[in-house]
Motif scaffolding. Structure first.
Motif, PDB file in Angstrom:
ATOM      1  N   PRO A  72      -7.619   1.336  -1.436  1.00 34.35           N
ATOM      2  CA  PRO A  72      -6.075   1.579  -1.187  1.00 34.35           C
ATOM      3  C   PRO A  72      -5.287   1.489  -2.561  1.00 34.35           C
ATOM      4  CG  PRO A  72      -6.896  -0.022   0.511  1.00 34.35           C
ATOM      5  CD  PRO A  72      -7.954   0.125  -0.449  1.00 34.35           C
ATOM      6  N   LYS A 121      -9.693  10.444  -1.098  1.00 33.32           N
ATOM      7  CA  LYS A 121      -8.399  10.954  -0.618  1.00 33.32           C
ATOM      8  C   LYS A 121      -8.248  11.603   0.667  1.00 33.32           C
ATOM      9  CE  LYS A 121      -3.802  12.419  -1.903  1.00 33.32           C
ATOM     10  NZ  LYS A 121      -2.952  11.543  -2.488  1.00 33.32           N
ATOM     11  N   ILE A 170      -0.142   4.880   1.071  1.00 30.68           N
ATOM     12  CA  ILE A 170      -1.145   5.802   1.407  1.00 30.68           C
ATOM     13  C   ILE A 170      -0.422   6.829   1.921  1.00 30.68           C
ATOM     14  CG2 ILE A 170      -3.362   6.419   2.416  1.00 30.68           C
ATOM     15  CD1 ILE A 170      -4.120   3.500   1.808  1.00 30.68           C
ATOM     16  N   THR A 215      -3.000   8.342  -6.589  1.00 27.46           N
ATOM     17  CA  THR A 215      -3.226   9.544  -6.479  1.00 27.46           C
ATOM     18  C   THR A 215      -1.566  10.043  -6.452  1.00 27.46           C
ATOM     19  OG1 THR A 215      -3.394   9.522  -4.029  1.00 27.46           O
ATOM     20  CG2 THR A 215      -5.504   9.264  -5.619  1.00 27.46           C
ATOM     21  N   HIS A 216      -0.794   9.344  -5.825  1.00 33.50           N
ATOM     22  CA  HIS A 216       0.556   9.740  -5.453  1.00 33.50           C
ATOM     23  C   HIS A 216       1.689   9.784  -6.493  1.00 33.50           C
ATOM     24  CE1 HIS A 216      -0.070  10.094  -1.141  1.00 33.50           C
ATOM     25  NE2 HIS A 216      -0.599   8.835  -1.056  1.00 33.50           N
ATOM     26  N   GLY A 241      -9.932   7.360  -6.241  1.00 33.08           N
ATOM     27  CA  GLY A 241      -8.685   8.076  -5.546  1.00 33.08           C
ATOM     28  C   GLY A 241      -8.964   9.312  -5.094  1.00 33.08           C
ATOM     29  N   ASP A 298       1.173   2.970   4.865  1.00 30.81           N
ATOM     30  CA  ASP A 298      -0.204   3.499   4.890  1.00 30.81           C
ATOM     31  C   ASP A 298      -0.568   3.936   6.444  1.00 30.81           C
ATOM     32  OD1 ASP A 298      -0.380   1.145   6.227  1.00 30.81           O
ATOM     33  OD2 ASP A 298      -2.014   0.313   5.059  1.00 30.81           O
ATOM     34  N   TYR A 299      -1.367   4.627   6.754  1.00 31.92           N
ATOM     35  CA  TYR A 299      -1.823   5.045   7.830  1.00 31.92           C
ATOM     36  C   TYR A 299      -2.187   3.999   8.850  1.00 31.92           C
ATOM     37  CZ  TYR A 299      -2.020   9.774   6.080  1.00 31.92           C
ATOM     38  OH  TYR A 299      -1.852  11.155   5.443  1.00 31.92           O
ATOM     39  N   SER A 317      -8.262   9.275   3.569  1.00 33.50           N
ATOM     40  CA  SER A 317      -7.142   8.390   3.598  1.00 33.50           C
ATOM     41  C   SER A 317      -6.504   8.238   4.993  1.00 33.50           C
ATOM     42  CB  SER A 317      -6.209   8.686   2.526  1.00 33.50           C
ATOM     43  OG  SER A 317      -5.658  10.193   2.952  1.00 33.50           O
ATOM     44  N   TYR A 346       0.759  -1.190   0.235  1.00 30.33           N
ATOM     45  CA  TYR A 346      -0.085  -0.050   0.089  1.00 30.33           C
ATOM     46  C   TYR A 346       0.883   1.304   0.026  1.00 30.33           C
ATOM     47  CZ  TYR A 346      -2.781  -3.503   1.720  1.00 30.33           C
ATOM     48  OH  TYR A 346      -3.579  -4.704   2.041  1.00 30.33           O
ATOM     49  N   LEU A 405      -6.145   4.757  -4.138  1.00 30.45           N
ATOM     50  CA  LEU A 405      -5.461   5.993  -3.374  1.00 30.45           C
ATOM     51  C   LEU A 405      -3.789   6.075  -3.553  1.00 30.45           C
ATOM     52  CD1 LEU A 405      -7.120   5.927   0.084  1.00 30.45           C
ATOM     53  CD2 LEU A 405      -6.903   7.792  -1.536  1.00 30.45           C
ATOM     54  N   ALA A 406      -3.240   4.740  -3.865  1.00 35.19           N
ATOM     55  CA  ALA A 406      -1.833   4.933  -4.283  1.00 35.19           C
ATOM     56  C   ALA A 406      -1.525   5.500  -5.444  1.00 35.19           C
ATOM     57  CB  ALA A 406      -1.183   3.102  -4.083  1.00 35.19           C
TER      58      ALA A 406
END
Length: 530
Positions: free
Chosen positions: A421, A524, A389, A427-428, A520, A467-468, A527, A387, A424-425
């Protein structure tokens, strides 16, 4: 009654008897029912006082302004701060109550106090060898400073005389784990996030049951999330009937509590205080590719033999004692006689620091170790993670390393286990690519490995994802290595994977499916809560 299957080891459950069946009709069912009743009550209150709606709206506006000002001046992580601002602005009353609820830490204050007590009691259990510490400082002051920081959060000495073996696949760890379990004479400690019946756990369980009958002290601890879908609550009783001492960390109950936000994500196996396993591999068949859920499962682990195993023994006992009335840390476990026997570990090179990260203090140890490696790297940092995030600090560290000329490369799953997830990955990706970071996706399947390796000299293998959940909310553990012989194996494993990966480029990012992009973007804001 247990059943012996020649191909699967021991099975304690009948085929198809999983935790979900039990949970739906008891604990989980009651949990969901209470949530639904709570929602219905809140909606009812809103309609009962409909004549006061103008006053309610004015109060909500004042509450929103107050909460925004409070959050802007709070000390929480900037990324999480944005999330809470959005929640409060969209739902002022419920957002404020939810924030208050999480900050009050209802449900885990006792856990926090207990674990703080345990950490305090055991902080000096394993003395730091000054010659070892000084030798590392002379060899690399930067690595020695990192080790000093790790030691702030608990009893995590740096060791030499520890042989480390790297396993590039779960199947490799499983085969060696069975061999080592057969050699157990005194005790076996297992702490795992996931256990599921099948070939892997069946064969392990067969050995554990046999060793328990022989008088070996066998202890097992697994996370309470297993009771949702994998194992019924009665599984503890079935294991105990085999002579295995066992516990569930934070078992699921119908009472809503922030305590359940903190999971035991560690994977630790200790045998006789001399051999230990750590890494991403849980005790379930997908981790050894016996079954395939998301294509080929890529995971990693390490086996330690020697002095450093003391730390994993202590980590296990710390968690085991959380719910014990009398704290007990017998020296026979942490300093067993077998450690003093002559062996290949005496000649092993390099330094090893097993460490644990827990979510109830103010140290983001797992993230800081990763960031320190990135900040000190001179040539390369290679990363495997399931992941991606990232908070602002971690993303900045990754980009800064690349922008100052370090070759930063990341391997992520090509087939996701969770769609949100995965989205979301992505988006980076654009920001990381612009800084020169190389990104790859493992096309045969899912990457569950948690690996950092840098400059042919240091590496981390453990349970800590990027990730968080891992960095902020879970109990985690990992093995930091400097100058150990297996670091070349870790680097080679990473490089060999590249031929099985698709290279992410700005063009492939543009061609990504619109639904993935939309997911994503929309998720976001949430997240930090995932």
């Amino acid at each position: 009654m247990s059943e012996r299957n020649e191909n699967m080891g021991i099975r304690l459950l009948k085929k198809g008897q999983k935790g979900m069946i039990h949970a739906v009709f008891s604990r989980m069912g009651l949990f969901i029912l209470l949530l639904l009743l709570q929602g219905a009550f809140l909606v009812g209150v809103y309609y009962w006082f409909k004549e006061l709606r103008p006053h309610i709206y004015a109060g909500m506006l004042l509450l929103t302004v107050a909460m925004v000002l409070y959050l802007l001046n709070s000390r929480i992580d900037p990324t999480a701060k944005i999330t809470w601002l959005v929640i409060v602005m969209l739902a002022p009353v419920f957002g404020a109550l939810l924030y208050l609820y999480t900050q009050m830490d209802i449900g885990h204050r006792a856990l926090k106090a207990r674990f703080s007590q345990i950490i305090g009691m055991t902080k000096d259990t394993i003395p730091q060898s000054e010659p070892v510490r000084q030798a590392l400082e002379e060899e690399n002051p930067g690595a020695a400073a990192l080790v000093q920081y790790i030691q702030r959060s608990g009893c995590h000495p740096v060791y030499d005389r520890t042989e480390v073996t790297y396993f590039p696949l779960g199947e490799d760890k499983f085969a060696e784990m069975l061999r080592q379990l057969e050699q157990a004479e005194h005790f076996i400690f297992l702490e795992y996030f996931i256990i599921d019946e099948g070939l892997m756990w069946g064969e392990v369980l067969e050995i554990l049951a046999r060793k328990a009958k022989e008088g070996v002290d066998v202890r097992l601890m697994y996370d309470g999330t297993c009771e949702f879908v994998l194992l019924p609550h009665k599984y503890l009783k079935l294991l105990r009937e085999l002579g295995i001492k066992c516990k569930v960390f934070a078992p699921v109950s119908p009472f809503i509590s922030t305590h359940y936000n903190y999971r035991d994500h560690r994977k630790i196996l200790v045998i006789d205080g001399y051999t230990a396993f750590n890494g991403g591999v849980n005790l379930a068949d997908e981790y050894i590719n016996r079954v395939q859920r998301f294509g080929h499962w890529k995971d990693t682990a390490v086996m330690l033999k020697g002095e450093a195993v003391k730390s994993f023994t202590l980590m296990f006992l710390q968690m085991w004692n959380i719910d014990e009335k009398t704290l007990e840390f017998p020296k026979k476990f942490i300093f067993p006689a077998t450690v003093s026997k002559g062996n290949a570990a005496e000649k092993a090179g390099g330094y090893v620091v097993p460490y644990g990260d827990w979510p109830l203090d103010n140290d983001k140890l797992g993230e800081r170790v990763y960031m320190d490696i990135l900040n000190r790297a001179l040539r390369y940092v290679y990363i495997m993670t399931p992941y991606l995030i990232l908070d602002g600090e971690m993303e900045t560290a990754l980009k800064y390393a690349a922008e100052r000329g370090v070759d930063v490369a990341v391997i992520l799953p090509g087939i996701p286990d969770k769609k949100i997830p995965y989205a979301l990955a992505k988006t980076h990706y654009k920001s990381l690519l612009e800084s020169g970071i190389r990104i790859y996706e493992y096309t045969p399947g899912f990457v569950h490995a948690k690996v950092f390796v840098s400059d042919d000299r240091e590496a981390v293998v453990g349970t800590i994802n990027l990730d968080y959940r891992s960095l902020y909310h879970h109990f985690e553990c990992a093995t930091y290595m400097y100058g150990t012989d297996c670091i070349s194996d870790i680097k080679s494993d990473f490089q060999s994977m590249l031929s099985k990966c698709r290279h992410v480029t700005p063009e492939t990012v543009k061609k990504e499916k619109w639904m993935v992009k939309l997911t994503g973007v929309l998720m976001k804001v949430a997240s930090p809560l995932l």
